[in-house]
Write an enzyme that holds these catalytic residues in place. Structure first.
Site, PDB file in Angstrom:
ATOM      1  N   LYS A  14     -19.345 -38.591  20.120  1.00 49.53           N
ATOM      2  CA  LYS A  14     -20.013 -39.231  19.707  1.00 49.53           C
ATOM      3  C   LYS A  14     -19.665 -40.047  18.023  1.00 49.53           C
ATOM      4  O   LYS A  14     -19.760 -40.792  17.958  1.00 49.53           O
ATOM      5  CB  LYS A  14     -21.646 -38.638  19.402  1.00 49.53           C
ATOM      6  CG  LYS A  14     -22.279 -38.244  20.589  1.00 49.53           C
ATOM      7  CD  LYS A  14     -23.535 -37.686  20.344  1.00 49.53           C
ATOM      8  CE  LYS A  14     -23.625 -36.294  19.349  1.00 49.53           C
ATOM      9  NZ  LYS A  14     -22.853 -35.064  19.991  1.00 49.53           N
ATOM     10  N   ARG A  90     -32.972 -36.982  19.836  1.00 46.48           N
ATOM     11  CA  ARG A  90     -32.424 -36.152  20.453  1.00 46.48           C
ATOM     12  C   ARG A  90     -33.600 -35.008  20.959  1.00 46.48           C
ATOM     13  O   ARG A  90     -33.188 -34.253  21.472  1.00 46.48           O
ATOM     14  CB  ARG A  90     -31.597 -35.309  19.265  1.00 46.48           C
ATOM     15  CG  ARG A  90     -30.440 -34.511  19.751  1.00 46.48           C
ATOM     16  CD  ARG A  90     -29.941 -34.280  18.171  1.00 46.48           C
ATOM     17  NE  ARG A  90     -29.082 -33.244  18.246  1.00 46.48           N
ATOM     18  CZ  ARG A  90     -27.724 -33.442  18.063  1.00 46.48           C
ATOM     19  NH1 ARG A  90     -27.373 -34.596  17.607  1.00 46.48           N
ATOM     20  NH2 ARG A  90     -26.787 -32.594  18.059  1.00 46.48           N
ATOM     21  N   ARG A 129     -11.523 -27.684  17.252  1.00 46.21           N
ATOM     22  CA  ARG A 129     -11.827 -28.179  16.004  1.00 46.21           C
ATOM     23  C   ARG A 129     -12.146 -27.085  15.051  1.00 46.21           C
ATOM     24  O   ARG A 129     -12.018 -27.230  13.710  1.00 46.21           O
ATOM     25  CB  ARG A 129     -12.910 -29.126  16.155  1.00 46.21           C
ATOM     26  CG  ARG A 129     -13.284 -29.880  14.773  1.00 46.21           C
ATOM     27  CD  ARG A 129     -14.454 -30.908  14.800  1.00 46.21           C
ATOM     28  NE  ARG A 129     -15.470 -30.347  15.105  1.00 46.21           N
ATOM     29  CZ  ARG A 129     -16.731 -31.157  15.545  1.00 46.21           C
ATOM     30  NH1 ARG A 129     -16.792 -32.448  15.867  1.00 46.21           N
ATOM     31  NH2 ARG A 129     -17.974 -30.315  15.761  1.00 46.21           N
ATOM     32  N   ARG A 135     -16.092 -26.721  11.028  1.00 41.48           N
ATOM     33  CA  ARG A 135     -17.442 -27.050  10.656  1.00 41.48           C
ATOM     34  C   ARG A 135     -18.175 -25.563  10.877  1.00 41.48           C
ATOM     35  O   ARG A 135     -17.650 -24.896  11.659  1.00 41.48           O
ATOM     36  CB  ARG A 135     -18.218 -28.054  11.612  1.00 41.48           C
ATOM     37  CG  ARG A 135     -18.486 -29.248  10.916  1.00 41.48           C
ATOM     38  CD  ARG A 135     -18.777 -30.127  11.738  1.00 41.48           C
ATOM     39  NE  ARG A 135     -19.870 -30.134  12.891  1.00 41.48           N
ATOM     40  CZ  ARG A 135     -20.532 -30.903  13.694  1.00 41.48           C
ATOM     41  NH1 ARG A 135     -19.949 -31.983  13.779  1.00 41.48           N
ATOM     42  NH2 ARG A 135     -21.412 -30.611  14.473  1.00 41.48           N
ATOM     43  N   ARG A 146     -25.489 -24.670  21.027  1.00 39.96           N
ATOM     44  CA  ARG A 146     -25.686 -26.259  20.797  1.00 39.96           C
ATOM     45  C   ARG A 146     -25.713 -26.898  22.167  1.00 39.96           C
ATOM     46  O   ARG A 146     -26.567 -27.843  22.460  1.00 39.96           O
ATOM     47  CB  ARG A 146     -24.587 -26.622  19.994  1.00 39.96           C
ATOM     48  CG  ARG A 146     -24.858 -26.540  18.484  1.00 39.96           C
ATOM     49  CD  ARG A 146     -23.451 -26.420  17.673  1.00 39.96           C
ATOM     50  NE  ARG A 146     -22.719 -27.703  17.854  1.00 39.96           N
ATOM     51  CZ  ARG A 146     -21.614 -27.819  17.576  1.00 39.96           C
ATOM     52  NH1 ARG A 146     -20.674 -26.863  17.160  1.00 39.96           N
ATOM     53  NH2 ARG A 146     -21.041 -29.278  17.464  1.00 39.96           N
TER      54      ARG A 146
HETATM   55  P1  AP5 Z   1     -16.573 -35.728  17.925  1.00 39.33           P
HETATM   56  O1  AP5 Z   1     -16.508 -37.278  17.964  1.00 39.33           O
HETATM   57  O2  AP5 Z   1     -17.046 -35.150  16.743  1.00 39.33           O
HETATM   58  O3  AP5 Z   1     -18.018 -35.319  18.871  1.00 39.33           O
HETATM   59  P2  AP5 Z   1     -19.524 -35.148  18.728  1.00 39.33           P
HETATM   60  O4  AP5 Z   1     -20.112 -35.757  19.897  1.00 39.33           O
HETATM   61  O5  AP5 Z   1     -19.724 -36.004  17.440  1.00 39.33           O
HETATM   62  O6  AP5 Z   1     -19.544 -33.729  18.472  1.00 39.33           O
HETATM   63  P3  AP5 Z   1     -20.372 -33.162  17.268  1.00 39.33           P
HETATM   64  O7  AP5 Z   1     -19.915 -31.534  17.188  1.00 39.33           O
HETATM   65  O8  AP5 Z   1     -20.607 -33.771  16.111  1.00 39.33           O
HETATM   66  O9  AP5 Z   1     -21.831 -32.819  17.918  1.00 39.33           O
HETATM   67  P4  AP5 Z   1     -23.191 -32.230  17.803  1.00 39.33           P
HETATM   68  O10 AP5 Z   1     -24.277 -33.134  18.569  1.00 39.33           O
HETATM   69  O11 AP5 Z   1     -23.052 -30.821  18.030  1.00 39.33           O
HETATM   70  O12 AP5 Z   1     -23.354 -32.203  16.171  1.00 39.33           O
HETATM   71  P5  AP5 Z   1     -24.209 -33.287  15.111  1.00 39.33           P
HETATM   72  O13 AP5 Z   1     -23.549 -33.497  13.856  1.00 39.33           O
HETATM   73  O14 AP5 Z   1     -24.743 -34.301  15.705  1.00 39.33           O
HETATM   74  O15 AP5 Z   1     -15.639 -35.176  18.814  1.00 39.33           O
HETATM   75  C1  AP5 Z   1     -15.571 -33.550  19.094  1.00 39.33           C
HETATM   76  C2  AP5 Z   1     -13.905 -33.175  18.832  1.00 39.33           C
HETATM   77  O16 AP5 Z   1     -13.316 -33.682  19.901  1.00 39.33           O
HETATM   78  C3  AP5 Z   1     -13.404 -33.603  17.580  1.00 39.33           C
HETATM   79  O17 AP5 Z   1     -12.321 -32.814  17.224  1.00 39.33           O
HETATM   80  C4  AP5 Z   1     -12.548 -34.896  18.076  1.00 39.33           C
HETATM   81  O18 AP5 Z   1     -11.428 -35.186  17.451  1.00 39.33           O
HETATM   82  C5  AP5 Z   1     -12.212 -34.398  19.592  1.00 39.33           C
HETATM   83  N1  AP5 Z   1     -12.289 -35.701  20.566  1.00 39.33           N
HETATM   84  C6  AP5 Z   1     -13.165 -36.754  20.653  1.00 39.33           C
HETATM   85  N2  AP5 Z   1     -12.883 -37.489  21.586  1.00 39.33           N
HETATM   86  C7  AP5 Z   1     -11.765 -37.070  22.260  1.00 39.33           C
HETATM   87  C8  AP5 Z   1     -11.159 -37.470  23.398  1.00 39.33           C
HETATM   88  N3  AP5 Z   1     -11.280 -38.669  24.102  1.00 39.33           N
HETATM   89  N4  AP5 Z   1      -9.949 -36.595  23.863  1.00 39.33           N
HETATM   90  C9  AP5 Z   1      -9.591 -35.349  23.128  1.00 39.33           C
HETATM   91  N5  AP5 Z   1     -10.466 -34.900  21.989  1.00 39.33           N
HETATM   92  C10 AP5 Z   1     -11.435 -35.711  21.486  1.00 39.33           C
HETATM   93  O19 AP5 Z   1     -25.226 -32.279  14.941  1.00 39.33           O
HETATM   94  C11 AP5 Z   1     -25.396 -30.971  14.244  1.00 39.33           C
HETATM   95  C12 AP5 Z   1     -26.543 -30.284  13.938  1.00 39.33           C
HETATM   96  O20 AP5 Z   1     -27.405 -31.055  13.073  1.00 39.33           O
HETATM   97  C13 AP5 Z   1     -27.593 -30.072  15.273  1.00 39.33           C
HETATM   98  O21 AP5 Z   1     -27.106 -28.963  15.835  1.00 39.33           O
HETATM   99  C14 AP5 Z   1     -28.700 -29.921  14.787  1.00 39.33           C
HETATM  100  O22 AP5 Z   1     -28.980 -28.781  13.996  1.00 39.33           O
HETATM  101  C15 AP5 Z   1     -28.832 -31.112  13.535  1.00 39.33           C
HETATM  102  N6  AP5 Z   1     -29.173 -32.493  14.006  1.00 39.33           N
HETATM  103  C16 AP5 Z   1     -28.488 -33.440  14.105  1.00 39.33           C
HETATM  104  N7  AP5 Z   1     -29.261 -34.492  14.741  1.00 39.33           N
HETATM  105  C17 AP5 Z   1     -30.566 -34.025  14.900  1.00 39.33           C
HETATM  106  C18 AP5 Z   1     -31.700 -34.470  15.290  1.00 39.33           C
HETATM  107  N8  AP5 Z   1     -31.776 -35.578  15.707  1.00 39.33           N
HETATM  108  N9  AP5 Z   1     -32.673 -33.500  15.507  1.00 39.33           N
HETATM  109  C19 AP5 Z   1     -32.579 -32.581  15.116  1.00 39.33           C
HETATM  110  N10 AP5 Z   1     -31.596 -31.803  14.541  1.00 39.33           N
HETATM  111  C20 AP5 Z   1     -30.589 -32.802  14.350  1.00 39.33           C
HETATM  112 MG    MG Z   2     -20.841 -36.059  15.713  1.00 37.53          MG
END
Ligand code: AP5
Ligand code: MG
Length: 198
Positions: A14, A90, A129, A135, A146
């Site tokens: 994402k 979400r 990562r 992180r 997660r």
């Molecule tokens: P990356 O692009 O970072 O993937 P991502 O989908 O953004 O993964 P996240 O870990 O950020 O997702 P998440 O949903 O757990 O976290 P969020 O911050 O939203 O890619 C991941 C890795 O893969 C990177 O190293 C990248 O380089 C690599 N990669 C990417 N594309 C690739 C490819 N094609 N090939 C190979 N490698 C690749 O949420 C965190 C926390 O915040 C949640 O757990 C929750 O507590 C809270 N939160 C956030 N939003 C809400 C909400 N709306 N409601 C309630 N709580 C929330």
């Molecule tokens: Mg992310």
């Protein structure tokens, strides 16, 4: 006009795709995870309330996240016209709220981009990562939680958006560039449709 949302499990790309798409379409990339991590780093009231949930891989309570997104998109009474959301909505509560707000403010989504990546690849990317940069939620136990939370709370949104005819399923494997090109190709009919619908 470009109002879209990235709906995908942890590690699906994402953030990676969100930055690229937002730059290409000239819209802000609003990632709730990034906004929340910024609050944690600054030690705000919201950051203090969110931290334990995030560290455990649980969702932050809906109302806290909704208020945070509203402050950003609501833009002091002049709602942003275009945006790419990453990680919001979400839960069904968040999705219903966003839809009602969108209808009232003429800001419903044109497209919901869903990135599909097999679970073992998600875990591989996040564990990697965790080793490289770290992180606080990139540890194996928290990653599993997660993924579980995604299946329970977020996967049901697929049906919600499918029923509205705006869901775009994209294979999220392969290189970053390949995934971007697949998304762009899939967006064309959805954005054209929205231009005629207004
Ligand atoms: P990356 O692009 O970072 O993937 P991502 O989908 O953004 O993964 P996240 O870990 O950020 O997702 P998440 O949903 O757990 O976290 P969020 O911050 O939203 O890619 C991941 C890795 O893969 C990177 O190293 C990248 O380089 C690599 N990669 C990417 N594309 C690739 C490819 N094609 N090939 C190979 N490698 C690749 O949420 C965190 C926390 O915040 C949640 O757990 C929750 O507590 C809270 N939160 C956030 N939003 C809400 C909400 N709306 N409601 C309630 N709580 C929330
Ligand atoms: Mg992310």
């Amino acid at each position: 006009m470009f109002r879209a949302l990235l709906l995908a499990p942890p590690g699906a790309g994402k953030g990676t795709q969100g930055e690229r798409l937002a730059a290409r379409h000239g819209v802000p990339h609003l990632a709730t995870g990034d906004l929340l991590r910024d609050h944690v780093a600054r030690g705000t009231d919201l950051g203090r309330a969110a931290k334990e949930h995030m560290d455990a891989g649980r969702l932050v309570p809906d109302q806290l996240v909704i208020d945070m997104v509203l402050r950003r998109i609501g833009n002091d009474g002049k709602p942003l016209q275009d945006f790419l959301l990453d990680g919001f909505p979400r839960t069904l509560t968040q999705a219903r709220f966003a839809y009602e707000w969108g209808k009232q403010n003429h800001r419903t989504f044109h497209a919901v981009i869903m990135l599909e990546v097999p679970e073992d690849e998600l875990v591989r990317r996040l564990v990697q990562r965790g080793r490289d940069s770290g992180r606080s939620d990139d540890t194996e136990d928290v990653i599993r939680n997660r993924l579980h939370v995604y299946e329970e709370n977020t996967a049901p949104l697929v049906g919600f958006y499918e029923a509205r005819g705006i869901l775009l399923r994209v294979d999220g494997t392969g290189t970053v560039e390949e995934v971007t090109e697949r998304i762009e190709a899939g967006l064309v009919p959805l954005l054209e449709g929205s231009a005629t619908r207004g």
